[in-house]
Design an enzyme around this catalytic site. Structure first.
Site, PDB file in Angstrom:
ATOM      1  N   LYS A 134       0.872  -1.177   0.000  1.00 35.48           N
ATOM      2  CA  LYS A 134       0.000   0.000   0.000  1.00 35.48           C
ATOM      3  C   LYS A 134       0.910   1.229   0.000  1.00 35.48           C
ATOM      4  O   LYS A 134       1.116   1.893   1.021  1.00 35.48           O
ATOM      5  CB  LYS A 134      -0.952  -0.030   1.204  1.00 35.48           C
ATOM      6  CG  LYS A 134      -2.124   0.912   0.999  1.00 35.48           C
ATOM      7  CD  LYS A 134      -3.276   0.541   1.885  1.00 35.48           C
ATOM      8  CE  LYS A 134      -4.348   1.604   1.879  1.00 35.48           C
ATOM      9  NZ  LYS A 134      -4.923   1.911   0.575  1.00 35.48           N
TER      10      LYS A 134
HETATM   11  N1  PMP Z   1      -7.735  -1.848  -3.310  1.00 38.90           N
HETATM   12  C1  PMP Z   1      -7.132  -0.648  -3.323  1.00 38.90           C
HETATM   13  C2  PMP Z   1      -6.308  -0.287  -4.503  1.00 38.90           C
HETATM   14  C3  PMP Z   1      -7.287   0.242  -2.260  1.00 38.90           C
HETATM   15  O1  PMP Z   1      -6.682   1.439  -2.277  1.00 38.90           O
HETATM   16  C4  PMP Z   1      -8.109  -0.122  -1.170  1.00 38.90           C
HETATM   17  C5  PMP Z   1      -8.338   0.836  -0.040  1.00 38.90           C
HETATM   18  N2  PMP Z   1      -7.366   0.715   0.932  1.00 38.90           N
HETATM   19  C6  PMP Z   1      -8.705  -1.403  -1.185  1.00 38.90           C
HETATM   20  C7  PMP Z   1      -8.497  -2.229  -2.270  1.00 38.90           C
HETATM   21  C8  PMP Z   1      -9.540  -1.870  -0.039  1.00 38.90           C
HETATM   22  O2  PMP Z   1      -8.712  -2.154   1.073  1.00 38.90           O
HETATM   23  P1  PMP Z   1      -9.243  -1.990   2.559  1.00 38.90           P
HETATM   24  O3  PMP Z   1     -10.484  -2.788   2.652  1.00 38.90           O
HETATM   25  O4  PMP Z   1      -8.148  -2.553   3.405  1.00 38.90           O
HETATM   26  O5  PMP Z   1      -9.463  -0.556   2.792  1.00 38.90           O
END
Ligand code: PMP
Length: 304
Positions: A149
């Site tokens: 991330k």
């Molecule tokens: N995919 C991407 C590219 C994202 O930026 C996010 C948001 N964080 C998600 C999926 C969903 O992840 P999460 O449920 O951990 O927020």
């Protein structure tokens, strides 16, 4: 609205929160982040977000000078100082201030900032969205792993702009082999027959909401599979939804001009969404009441 931000090792008013123009997070996207939500005065799955932050840091070879306890305390205190009951928290760690030139050895120390807001909406309506398949692909796992991330979100930004230009709310991104990967900031589920299907994580972010949906599905006795699928399967799905911390759970009612599930939220999506919104309000790390003197600030300063 209270606007207290943790930046540069202390809590400051929003207007004073700043990072250097020589910060490699800004110059090169060299940094990592987490988007976290609070519900009902509790931070939802804070531990899982910190797990992922440390995984991203490990993959980026970014040595974090803060312990998990330090980071948790800073997140919770940022929420407390902003009077968050329900809200959205952004935790960002950059490589820090360095020279011009990508070599991270010029960066002395990582920079941390934490923002907490009472609301955050990804789409105009949570009742349902239209998505279009993007001309941008999610990077293959042997390039910039989508599991990190990182602050490098240009692929996602371009996909979202393109989708909006085409009159849709969100983009559906395929992977390098043409299988469905994810949306620009959310994971994707479809329902075919009685089962939910979501792509395996190699080509998308290992979403914490995705993980929660899988846990809820298991609890409700809804069959869920993690397997690759194609656009064709999305077009003919009975239901589809995107999920993420920011998005929460939003039904997808139209894909590439094809109405999904009769154009309204389907029964499986509704069961999952209802259970999700109940679950998030019942669990999480409590946001402590702020001491009148703001004394916890000392402990945060000591964490630096
Ligand atoms: N995919 C991407 C590219 C994202 O930026 C996010 C948001 N964080 C998600 C999926 C969903 O992840 P999460 O449920 O951990 O927020």
């Amino acid at each position: 609205m209270t606007n207290i931000i943790y930046a540069g090792g202390r809590f400051v008013n929003g207007e004073q929160a700043a990072v250097s123009v020589f910060d490699h997070g800004l110059l090169y996207g060299d940094g990592i982040f987490e988007g976290i939500r609070a519900y009902n005065r509790r931070v939802f799955k804070l531990d899982r977000h910190l797990d992922r932050l440390f995984d991203s840091a490990q993959a980026m070879r970014l040595a974090l000078p803060w312990s998990r306890g330090d980071l948790a305390a800073i997140v919770l205190e940022t929420c407390a100082r902003n009077g968050i009951v329900d809200g959205y928290i952004r935790l960002v760690v950059t490589r820090g201030r360095g020279d011009l030139g990508i070599d991270p050895r010029s960066c002395r120390a990582p920079e941390l900032f934490v923002i907490a807001r009472p609301s955050m909406a990804l789409y105009a309506s949570r009742a349902g969205i239209a998505v279009v398949t993007s001309s941008f692909r999610r990077p293959a796992p042997d390039t910039l792993s989508p599991a990190i991330k990182s602050l490098n979100y240009v692929n996602n930004v371009l996909a979202r702009m393109e989708a909006n230009d085409r009159g849709a709310d969100e983009a559906l991104l395929l992977d390098h082999q043409g299988y469905v990967a994810e949306a620009s900031a959310d994971n994707v589920f479809i329902a075919t027959g009685e089962a939910l299907i979501t792509p395996p994580c190699a080509t998308n972010l290992k979403g914490i909401t995705r993980e929660t949906v899988l846990e809820i599905a298991a609890r409700l006795g809804i069959r869920a599979e993690e397997r690759p699928f194609t656009l064709f399967e999305v077009w003919i799905a009975r239901e589809a939804f995107v999920c993420g911390t920011g998005a929460e759970i939003v039904p997808v009612l139209n894909v590439d001009g094809r109405k999904i599930g009769g154009g309204e939220i389907g029964p499986l999506t509704k069961r999952i969404a209802d259970a999700y919104f109940a679950h998030v309000r019942e669990t999480g790390t409590p946001i402590p009441a702020l001491a009148a003197s703001g004394s916890s600030r000392t402990s945060v300063a000591a964490a630096e």
